[in-house]
Design a protein around this motif. Structure first.
Motif: not given
Length: 80
Positions: A4-15, A42-48, A74-80
């Motif tokens: 899963c690729v997800a995007g968040f407002f940059p640090d400091g944004h209220e949302n 599986e390696e991705g799960v270990r990285h969070g 933008i960040c990436i993670s593995v969902f099980a």
């Protein structure tokens, strides 16, 4: 498991809620894993949750053939 690729407002944004979310189709998993430097889901799960560099984001965009917002963190993670 899926990537899963997800995007968040940059640090400091209220949302702090997710502003962009994209589940990677299984047929693209290995190509995306290669861009992130992981050998397996599986390696991705270990990285969070891992922040992606701008270069990684553009490479993943190219693999998926889909735009990823450039104004978000933008960040990436593995969902099980």
């Amino acid at each position: 498991m899926f990537l899963c690729v997800a995007g968040f407002f940059p640090d400091g944004h209220e949302n702090e809620c997710v502003q962009f979310e994209l589940d990677v189709a299984p047929e693209f998993n290995q190509a995306v894993l290669d861009r992130v430097g992981w050998s397996s889901l599986e390696e991705g799960v270990r990285h969070g949750v891992v922040a992606l560099t701008a270069t990684q984001v553009r490479q993943i965009e190219s693999v998926l053939g889909q735009p990823i917002p450039s104004d978000l963190d933008i960040c990436i993670s593995v969902f099980a």
